[in-house]
Structure formats: C-alpha cells, structure tokens
Design a protein around this motif. Sequence first.
Motif, short mmCIF file in Angstrom:
data_model
loop_
_atom_site.label_atom_id
_atom_site.label_comp_id
_atom_site.label_asym_id
_atom_site.label_seq_id
_atom_site.Cartn_x
_atom_site.Cartn_y
_atom_site.Cartn_z
N PRO A 39 1.02 -1.30 -0.06
CA PRO A 39 0.00 -0.11 0.09
C PRO A 39 0.86 1.26 -0.04
O PRO A 39 0.45 2.12 -0.84
CB PRO A 39 -0.85 -0.13 1.34
N ALA A 40 1.79 1.15 0.76
CA ALA A 40 2.70 2.22 0.79
C ALA A 40 3.37 2.85 -0.70
O ALA A 40 3.46 3.95 -1.03
CB ALA A 40 3.69 2.34 1.81
N TYR A 41 3.84 1.65 -1.43
CA TYR A 41 4.40 2.09 -2.57
C TYR A 41 3.25 2.21 -3.60
O TYR A 41 3.37 3.11 -4.59
CB TYR A 41 5.19 0.69 -3.10
N LEU A 42 1.97 1.77 -3.55
CA LEU A 42 0.96 2.07 -4.44
C LEU A 42 0.50 3.76 -4.25
O LEU A 42 0.36 4.56 -5.13
CB LEU A 42 -0.39 1.34 -4.27
N ASP A 43 0.78 4.20 -3.02
CA ASP A 43 0.63 5.40 -2.83
C ASP A 43 1.66 6.24 -3.21
O ASP A 43 1.42 7.44 -3.93
CB ASP A 43 0.51 5.89 -1.14
N ALA A 44 2.71 5.67 -3.22
CA ALA A 44 3.90 6.72 -3.88
C ALA A 44 3.88 6.69 -5.40
O ALA A 44 4.16 7.64 -6.10
CB ALA A 44 5.26 5.80 -3.50
N SER A 45 3.27 5.54 -5.84
CA SER A 45 2.75 5.77 -7.36
C SER A 45 2.09 6.61 -7.66
O SER A 45 2.02 7.43 -8.79
CB SER A 45 2.66 4.35 -8.16
N TYR A 46 0.93 6.99 -7.03
CA TYR A 46 -0.06 8.12 -7.33
C TYR A 46 0.51 9.30 -7.12
O TYR A 46 0.08 10.15 -7.75
CB TYR A 46 -1.14 7.73 -6.23
N VAL A 47 1.50 9.49 -5.87
CA VAL A 47 2.09 10.94 -5.70
C VAL A 47 2.90 11.08 -7.13
O VAL A 47 2.98 12.25 -7.62
CB VAL A 47 3.12 10.82 -4.62
N ASP A 48 3.57 10.08 -7.87
CA ASP A 48 4.55 10.28 -8.90
C ASP A 48 3.40 10.48 -10.02
O ASP A 48 3.68 11.52 -10.90
CB ASP A 48 4.96 9.12 -9.08
N GLN A 49 2.19 10.05 -10.09
CA GLN A 49 1.28 10.34 -11.13
C GLN A 49 0.57 11.66 -11.10
O GLN A 49 0.36 12.50 -11.93
CB GLN A 49 0.02 9.17 -10.99
N ALA A 50 0.65 12.13 -9.60
CA ALA A 50 0.09 13.46 -9.55
C ALA A 50 0.89 14.53 -10.03
O ALA A 50 0.44 15.53 -10.48
CB ALA A 50 -0.39 13.57 -8.05
N LEU A 51 2.10 14.37 -9.64
CA LEU A 51 3.28 15.32 -10.00
C LEU A 51 3.28 15.56 -11.85
O LEU A 51 3.47 16.35 -12.10
CB LEU A 51 4.48 15.06 -9.61
N ARG A 52 3.25 14.33 -12.23
CA ARG A 52 3.33 14.36 -13.56
C ARG A 52 2.16 14.93 -14.40
O ARG A 52 2.24 15.58 -15.27
CB ARG A 52 3.29 12.78 -14.15
N ALA A 53 0.98 14.90 -13.79
CA ALA A 53 -0.30 15.46 -14.40
C ALA A 53 -0.17 16.82 -14.19
O ALA A 53 -0.58 17.71 -14.95
CB ALA A 53 -1.38 14.83 -13.69
N LEU A 54 0.49 17.35 -13.11
CA LEU A 54 0.49 18.76 -12.75
C LEU A 54 1.66 19.26 -13.73
O LEU A 54 1.42 20.40 -14.23
CB LEU A 54 1.20 19.02 -11.18
N ALA A 55 2.58 18.44 -14.13
CA ALA A 55 3.62 18.91 -14.99
C ALA A 55 3.17 19.21 -16.44
O ALA A 55 3.49 19.95 -17.16
CB ALA A 55 4.83 17.95 -15.20
N GLU A 56 2.20 18.26 -16.79
CA GLU A 56 1.53 18.23 -18.29
C GLU A 56 0.40 19.22 -18.17
O GLU A 56 -0.14 19.61 -19.19
CB GLU A 56 0.91 17.08 -18.29
N ASN A 57 0.17 19.92 -17.02
CA ASN A 57 -0.79 20.98 -17.16
C ASN A 57 -0.41 22.31 -17.65
O ASN A 57 0.78 22.83 -17.21
CB ASN A 57 -1.44 21.35 -15.51
N PRO A 58 -1.14 22.87 -18.72
CA PRO A 58 -0.57 23.95 -19.50
C PRO A 58 -0.32 25.30 -18.33
O PRO A 58 0.14 26.10 -18.78
CB PRO A 58 -1.47 24.13 -20.82
N ARG A 59 -1.27 25.21 -17.59
CA ARG A 59 -1.44 26.45 -16.70
C ARG A 59 -0.45 26.50 -15.71
O ARG A 59 -0.43 27.22 -14.69
CB ARG A 59 -2.94 26.50 -16.20
#
Length: 146
Positions: A39-59
């Motif tokens: 579960p801790a590593y699953l949450d860490a992967s979601y953190v990674d996805q959240a930062l990547r989604a933020l990086a892809e946000n044009p704003r």
Amino acid sequence: MSGQLQTSLRRQRGMGYWGWLMVVAAFGFVFTCVAKMAPAYLDASYVDQALRALAENPRVRNMTRGEIEQEMSRFFTLNNVRGEPTKAVRVIPGTDGMLVSVAYELRQPLIYNVDVIMKFNKQLNIAKTDLCCEPLVDLEQLRKRD
C-alpha cells in the motif's frame, strides 16, 4: 545391485517435512512483507502520477501555491491517497519558479517488534517540468540554511 538401487531410490524421494516447512515459512514471510509494504508503494506511485499530471498541465507556470496544493489534493482525493503523502506536499517558491515536493517517511510494523522504514521523495520543479519527478534539491540543506 539391489542395495545400490534402494540407496538411489531413497535419495530421490523429494523434500521431507522440514524442507516443506521451510518453503512455507519463506513464502509466508515474503507474503507478509508484500502485504504490509505494497500500500505504501501504491500511494507513492499515485504521488508520482499526481506530479506528472501537474507537469503536463499547461497552466502550471501561472498557478499560485494554493492552486497547486488544491490540484494535488484533488488528485489524492480521486485516487484515495490518505495519510503521510497528503500531509507532505510542500510548495516552495524559488528564483526560477516553484518547487513542489512530496517527501515523507513511513514506519510500518512488520513482525512483532521489527519495523520497516520506507522513505519517499518526489519533486517537481515548475520551471523544468521535463525533469519530473526525481529529487532535484536536497530539502534538508534548504531547511538548515533557513
């Protein structure tokens, strides 16, 4: 000849009781480790996805600290991420933009008085979104300077 044949057959009997017990114990230990740490590593992967989604946000370059924290919080809510990762989001202003950091440490009890400590550190520099999500800045040194 029959003596050799009997000796040879005794050697080919396979694993005994103690051998199987060791295999089951090893499998149980591995299963326990995976069940406690996954579960801790699953949450860490979601953190990674959240930062990547933020990086892809044009704003993202025009967002305020509050808007960035709100975006991260929204992503965590949608993906059911709770606990330390949600508390560890830091938006740090810098000279060339903001740094979004999610650095935290989890202590998970494993067996009796044995704990596993897992450290996670993901960062996103708003000015260099292509370098997401590995740590770029040592936050400990920033804290010591302040």
